[in-house]
Motif scaffolding. Structure first.
Motif, mmCIF file in Angstrom:
data_model
loop_
_atom_site.group_PDB
_atom_site.id
_atom_site.type_symbol
_atom_site.label_atom_id
_atom_site.label_comp_id
_atom_site.label_asym_id
_atom_site.label_seq_id
_atom_site.Cartn_x
_atom_site.Cartn_y
_atom_site.Cartn_z
ATOM 1 N N PHE A 68 -33.232 -24.907 15.048
ATOM 2 C CA PHE A 68 -33.067 -24.491 16.437
ATOM 3 C C PHE A 68 -32.702 -23.010 16.554
ATOM 4 C CE2 PHE A 68 -32.399 -29.095 16.641
ATOM 5 C CZ PHE A 68 -33.377 -29.413 17.563
ATOM 6 N N LYS A 69 -32.593 -22.325 15.413
ATOM 7 C CA LYS A 69 -32.400 -20.880 15.394
ATOM 8 C C LYS A 69 -33.712 -20.151 15.125
ATOM 9 C CE LYS A 69 -27.577 -21.061 13.813
ATOM 10 N NZ LYS A 69 -26.610 -20.621 12.755
ATOM 11 N N ILE A 70 -34.803 -20.916 15.131
ATOM 12 C CA ILE A 70 -36.112 -20.365 14.784
ATOM 13 C C ILE A 70 -37.061 -20.483 15.976
ATOM 14 C CG2 ILE A 70 -38.090 -20.567 13.227
ATOM 15 C CD1 ILE A 70 -36.216 -21.830 11.181
ATOM 16 N N ALA A 71 -37.810 -19.434 16.226
ATOM 17 C CA ALA A 71 -38.877 -19.465 17.227
ATOM 18 C C ALA A 71 -40.196 -19.199 16.519
ATOM 19 C CB ALA A 71 -38.643 -18.411 18.308
ATOM 20 N N GLU A 72 -41.247 -19.824 17.014
ATOM 21 C CA GLU A 72 -42.578 -19.620 16.447
ATOM 22 C C GLU A 72 -43.475 -18.922 17.454
ATOM 23 O OE1 GLU A 72 -46.554 -22.115 15.064
ATOM 24 O OE2 GLU A 72 -44.620 -23.155 15.131
ATOM 25 N N ILE A 73 -44.226 -17.949 16.990
ATOM 26 C CA ILE A 73 -45.274 -17.357 17.825
ATOM 27 C C ILE A 73 -46.436 -18.348 17.819
ATOM 28 C CG2 ILE A 73 -46.908 -15.463 18.117
ATOM 29 C CD1 ILE A 73 -44.921 -13.629 16.752
ATOM 30 N N VAL A 74 -46.650 -19.010 18.943
ATOM 31 C CA VAL A 74 -47.675 -20.058 19.000
ATOM 32 C C VAL A 74 -48.988 -19.574 19.602
ATOM 33 C CG1 VAL A 74 -46.017 -21.952 18.999
ATOM 34 C CG2 VAL A 74 -46.707 -20.942 21.178
ATOM 35 N N ARG A 75 -48.952 -18.460 20.331
ATOM 36 C CA ARG A 75 -50.186 -17.891 20.873
ATOM 37 C C ARG A 75 -50.042 -16.367 21.013
ATOM 38 N NH1 ARG A 75 -51.684 -22.316 20.017
ATOM 39 N NH2 ARG A 75 -52.854 -23.771 21.376
ATOM 40 N N ILE A 76 -51.065 -15.653 20.595
ATOM 41 C CA ILE A 76 -51.247 -14.254 20.967
ATOM 42 C C ILE A 76 -52.626 -14.191 21.609
ATOM 43 C CG2 ILE A 76 -51.477 -11.867 20.184
ATOM 44 C CD1 ILE A 76 -49.554 -12.467 17.949
ATOM 45 N N ALA A 77 -52.644 -14.163 22.922
ATOM 46 C CA ALA A 77 -53.891 -14.254 23.689
ATOM 47 C C ALA A 77 -54.096 -12.955 24.447
ATOM 48 C CB ALA A 77 -53.826 -15.436 24.662
ATOM 49 N N LEU A 78 -54.978 -12.107 23.943
ATOM 50 C CA LEU A 78 -55.163 -10.773 24.497
ATOM 51 C C LEU A 78 -56.641 -10.457 24.706
ATOM 52 C CD1 LEU A 78 -52.712 -8.917 22.083
ATOM 53 C CD2 LEU A 78 -52.254 -9.425 24.488
ATOM 54 N N ARG A 79 -56.928 -9.773 25.777
ATOM 55 C CA ARG A 79 -58.257 -9.227 25.990
ATOM 56 C C ARG A 79 -58.337 -7.879 25.272
ATOM 57 N NH1 ARG A 79 -59.203 -7.328 32.042
ATOM 58 N NH2 ARG A 79 -60.919 -6.330 30.966
ATOM 59 N N ASP A 80 -59.444 -7.165 25.445
ATOM 60 C CA ASP A 80 -59.566 -5.834 24.839
ATOM 61 C C ASP A 80 -58.385 -4.961 25.277
ATOM 62 O OD1 ASP A 80 -61.914 -6.673 23.738
ATOM 63 O OD2 ASP A 80 -63.202 -5.723 25.240
ATOM 64 N N HIS A 81 -57.798 -4.230 24.324
ATOM 65 C CA HIS A 81 -56.593 -3.466 24.622
ATOM 66 C C HIS A 81 -56.604 -2.168 23.828
ATOM 67 C CE1 HIS A 81 -55.915 -6.307 21.292
ATOM 68 N NE2 HIS A 81 -55.331 -5.278 20.727
#
Length: 251
Positions: A68-81
């Motif tokens: 419960f001290k851990i977070a996960e990056i579950v999505r990186i959803a990006l258009r052209d940047h």
């Protein structure tokens, strides 16, 4: 000149739109999430989504770390940047810590089945810790949807954060296998840094033919055209408010 990069918490609707348009899965997880929107200038370009990600009966992972001290990056959803994704990740994690100061470790996975090697996490100074166990994937017989092991169950129900939700049963699906994922850790304090260092391995590299880890930034023009078509097909009838909500974080 690059437009101003802005990040702040965004609505579920905005994050869902980003995932449907610009993430290969075309969907947002159903778990408890923290959604961070990304803007360049006045344009909404996507979202970085965090979840707990670490389900199961055990209370500790990685040799004794409280999950419960851990977070996960579950999505990186990006258009052209125009700005670097590693910079966006760094700011998003600062926002996460601001809202949840108890988070001490961030974990991220790069799916080899999608040709990802984790280049963006390497650029963001994550520690590489090897590969995960192969996760089972299911195909729903009726709809054809591809589902992760955590999205199905034997009795058609799953409990998460004390809430029971309905999910497809195993007998309604067929197993289609799964792939291993590259695991990355970013410690947020000295104690977690020791944990990560004990597990550290050399960064994986793309193969000569580019199969193992063609990142989103290296996709072909045809792949990007296909994504844009899918985005139009998934266009909501009533788009969410995509204006930047505040001026707390300008970079």
């Amino acid at each position: 000149m690059k437009p101003t990069l802005k990040l702040d918490f965004c609505s579920h609707e905005a994050a869902k739109l980003a995932c449907r348009r610009w993430h290969y899965s075309k969907k947002i997880p159903v778990d408890k999430l923290v959604k961070v929107g990304v803007w360049e200038g006045d344009n909404f370009i996507g979202a970085i989504v965090f979840g707990d990600g670490l389900l199961g009966p055990t209370g500790t992972v990685y040799g004794g770390v409280d999950k419960f001290k851990i977070a996960e990056i579950v999505r990186i959803a990006l258009r052209d940047h125009q700005h670097e994704v590693s910079k966006m990740i760094s700011i998003a994690i600062k926002l996460l810590q601001k809202r949840y100061p108890g988070i001490e470790l961030v974990v991220a996975f790069a799916d080899q089945g999608e040709g990802h090697v984790g280049t963006i996490y390497q650029a963001a100074n994550f520690t590489y810790c090897g590969q995960s166990e192969p996760g089972r994937m299911f195909k729903h017989k009726l709809t054809g949807r591809i589902l992760h092991n955590r999205a199905v169950s034997a009795n058609g129900r799953r409990s998460h954060f004390g809430k029971v939700r309905k999910v497809p049963r195993h007998d309604e699906c067929e197993i289609i296998g799964g792939t291993r994922k590259h695991r990355y850790l970013l410690p947020l304090n000295g104690e977690m840094r020791i944990v990560a260092e004990k597990m550290a391995k050399p960064y994986p590299k793309r193969t000569a033919n580019g199969v193992t880890g063609a990142s989103d930034d290296m996709q072909s023009k045809d792949e990007k055209k296909k994504k844009r078509k899918n985005a139009r097909d998934n266009e909501p009838t009533k788009p969410p408010n995509l204006k930047f909500p505040s001026n707390d974080l300008l970079v």
